[in-house]
Design a protein around this motif. Structure first.
Motif, PDB file in Angstrom:
ATOM      1  N   ALA A  31      27.143 -44.669  25.372  1.00 28.90           N
ATOM      2  CA  ALA A  31      26.875 -46.014  24.852  1.00 28.90           C
ATOM      3  C   ALA A  31      25.592 -46.620  25.398  1.00 28.90           C
ATOM      4  CB  ALA A  31      28.050 -46.931  25.188  1.00 28.90           C
ATOM      5  N   GLY A  32      25.021 -46.019  26.412  1.00 30.09           N
ATOM      6  CA  GLY A  32      23.817 -46.581  27.013  1.00 30.09           C
ATOM      7  C   GLY A  32      22.562 -46.131  26.292  1.00 30.09           C
ATOM      8  N   ASP A  33      21.439 -46.287  26.982  1.00 34.20           N
ATOM      9  CA  ASP A  33      20.144 -45.983  26.370  1.00 34.20           C
ATOM     10  C   ASP A  33      20.025 -44.532  25.941  1.00 34.20           C
ATOM     11  OD1 ASP A  33      19.407 -48.570  26.741  1.00 34.20           O
ATOM     12  OD2 ASP A  33      18.270 -48.195  28.596  1.00 34.20           O
ATOM     13  N   LEU A  34      20.758 -43.637  26.597  1.00 37.91           N
ATOM     14  CA  LEU A  34      20.588 -42.216  26.306  1.00 37.91           C
ATOM     15  C   LEU A  34      21.318 -41.780  25.035  1.00 37.91           C
ATOM     16  CD1 LEU A  34      20.857 -40.809  29.934  1.00 37.91           C
ATOM     17  CD2 LEU A  34      18.807 -41.097  28.545  1.00 37.91           C
ATOM     18  N   GLY A  35      22.379 -42.465  24.675  1.00 34.96           N
ATOM     19  CA  GLY A  35      23.105 -42.115  23.448  1.00 34.96           C
ATOM     20  C   GLY A  35      23.538 -40.663  23.424  1.00 34.96           C
ATOM     21  N   GLU A  36      24.013 -40.169  24.532  1.00 37.06           N
ATOM     22  CA  GLU A  36      24.274 -38.739  24.663  1.00 37.06           C
ATOM     23  C   GLU A  36      25.781 -38.455  24.707  1.00 37.06           C
ATOM     24  OE1 GLU A  36      22.114 -35.991  24.673  1.00 37.06           O
ATOM     25  OE2 GLU A  36      24.130 -35.205  24.382  1.00 37.06           O
ATOM     26  N   LEU A  37      26.268 -37.747  23.693  1.00 39.04           N
ATOM     27  CA  LEU A  37      27.682 -37.369  23.652  1.00 39.04           C
ATOM     28  C   LEU A  37      27.871 -35.867  23.798  1.00 39.04           C
ATOM     29  CD1 LEU A  37      27.411 -40.089  21.775  1.00 39.04           C
ATOM     30  CD2 LEU A  37      29.678 -39.432  21.015  1.00 39.04           C
ATOM     31  N   GLY A  38      26.778 -35.137  23.894  1.00 37.84           N
ATOM     32  CA  GLY A  38      26.879 -33.683  23.853  1.00 37.84           C
ATOM     33  C   GLY A  38      26.881 -33.003  25.202  1.00 37.84           C
ATOM     34  N   VAL A  39      26.984 -33.786  26.261  1.00 38.55           N
ATOM     35  CA  VAL A  39      26.980 -33.189  27.602  1.00 38.55           C
ATOM     36  C   VAL A  39      28.397 -33.166  28.155  1.00 38.55           C
ATOM     37  CG1 VAL A  39      26.226 -33.521  29.987  1.00 38.55           C
ATOM     38  CG2 VAL A  39      24.605 -33.818  28.114  1.00 38.55           C
ATOM     39  N   ARG A  40      28.804 -32.019  28.642  1.00 40.87           N
ATOM     40  CA  ARG A  40      30.131 -31.899  29.253  1.00 40.87           C
ATOM     41  C   ARG A  40      30.006 -32.171  30.746  1.00 40.87           C
ATOM     42  NH1 ARG A  40      33.881 -26.801  27.896  1.00 40.87           N
ATOM     43  NH2 ARG A  40      34.237 -28.075  26.058  1.00 40.87           N
ATOM     44  N   ILE A  41      30.901 -32.987  31.266  1.00 40.96           N
ATOM     45  CA  ILE A  41      30.892 -33.329  32.696  1.00 40.96           C
ATOM     46  C   ILE A  41      32.198 -32.833  33.287  1.00 40.96           C
ATOM     47  CG2 ILE A  41      30.564 -35.173  34.374  1.00 40.96           C
ATOM     48  CD1 ILE A  41      29.664 -36.956  31.974  1.00 40.96           C
TER      49      ILE A  41
END
Lengths: 95, 255
Positions: A31-41
């Motif tokens: 949801a932040g500036d990076l808009g990144e959903l494709g990284v697994r943590i």
């Protein structure tokens, strides 16, 4: 002080648990500036591992920077790769 | 032979300007059309859409796209669509278009699609208003895809392609956590594809998924999310009409 009140509640301080912090990091990546959903943590022992493919090296560096800022005191390992933009060397014969 | 190039999830922003243009400029050598399967931007801003536009503007092959969930994030999908259209992209949402390649006619029906899950493990139209709307929205996307594919049936197309961002099948999600499948696709899309018929279904969205899948009706499905295909695009060869000539000049014609 009652014996009940003197005991530490089982969940007290749980907001600092690593799994919740990792969940919040995932939220902030999306949801932040990076808009990144494709990284697994993933939690690996006492460390956190980041994997996935992102559009650019800068994007990878930004994600790693955010993860280390949000997880102070936790080792963060990064195996994120930048997407390959090479021309394909073959086609699939679908029919 | 008809040559379909496709990629999704390129997630472009200002820092990725120019990354894909060199590969895209080779497209006339290998493909008759480029399909973009959504998530073209990172946040769905017009600024990011202009980065995408510069990657594909003036290419010598037609470009057909659907938007993805990222392209909706800034709540201005119409502006994103307009920027891409100004660059010559045919942006589909519940619509169809036909592009020409030599004598061949390539029909593409597209929708972003939505989630909901797959048979036996899917959301139902029940309960809270937001839950019912979730499923209804997914159903509307699927219905428009079906109508668009049916529309192509009467347009003398040599092949019909279903282009979505969300997945129509679970096969191509293999590698993603099964718990999030309902957020990655819907069987309603596959049902629409099988009901109307198609020669190939192409989608993105599932970065950790796999490339190959098939609907229960036998339509081949390809997940072309860039992290999955590991290239600037992939090319699929489909049988074309005898009159179509491989490598023939590509015209920017069609509906």
């Amino acid at each position: 002080m009652s014996e009940h009140a003197a005991r530490t509640a089982a969940g007290a301080g749980g907001a600092q648990n690593l799994d919740y912090r990792v969940a919040h990091l995932a939220d902030h990546l999306a949801a932040g500036d990076l808009g990144e959903l494709g990284v697994r943590i993933e939690i690996r022992g006492e460390a956190v591992l980041l994997t996935g493919t992102v559009p650019s090296v800068q994007c990878r560096d930004d994600i790693l920077g955010l993860a280390r800022a949000e997880l102070p005191g936790t080792p963060v390992h990064c195996d994120i790769v930048a997407a390959d933009t090479a021309v394909p060397d073959h086609a699939e014969e679908v029919e | 032979m008809i040559r379909i190039a496709a990629v999704g999830d390129i997630h472009m922003g200002p820092e990725s300007k120019g990354l894909l243009r060199p590969a895209f400029e080779t497209l006339p050598d290998s493909a008759d059309v480029l399909l973009l399967a959504g998530d073209l931007t990172r946040h769905g801003t017009p600024e990011e859409a202009r980065v995408v536009a510069r990657e594909i503007e003036g290419l010598a092959v037609p470009v057909v796209a659907v938007l993805g969930n990222h392209d909706h994030h800034a709540d201005c999908p119409d502006e994103v669509t307009a920027v891409l259209q100004d660059a010559g992209v045919r942006v589909l949402e519940g619509q169809a278009t036909v592009v020409g390649s030599g004598d061949a006619r390539i029909g593409v029906a597209g929708t972003k699609g939505f989630g909901g899950g797959f048979v036996g493990r899917c959301a139902g139209e029940f309960g809270e208003p937001v839950m019912k709307e979730f499923v209804r929205y997914s159903r509307r996307c699927a219905d428009t895809l079906r109508t668009a594919l049916e529309e192509l049936e009467g347009q003398d197309c040599d092949v019909r392609i279903a282009l979505t961002h969300f997945s129509p099948v679970p096969d191509t999600l293999a590698g993603e956590p099964p718990e999030i499948y309902p957020f990655l696709g819907s069987y309603l899309l596959a049902e629409a594809i099988d009901a109307a018929g198609a020669d190939l279904a192409v989608h993105g969205h599932a970065h950790l998924g796999t490339e190959h899948g098939m609907t229960s009706g036998g339509v081949k499905v390809r997940n072309v999310a860039q992290p999955v295909i590991g290239r600037a695009f992939h090319v699929y060869h489909l049988a074309g009409p005898e009159r179509a000539t491989a490598g023939a000049p590509v015209g920017r014609v069609g509906a």
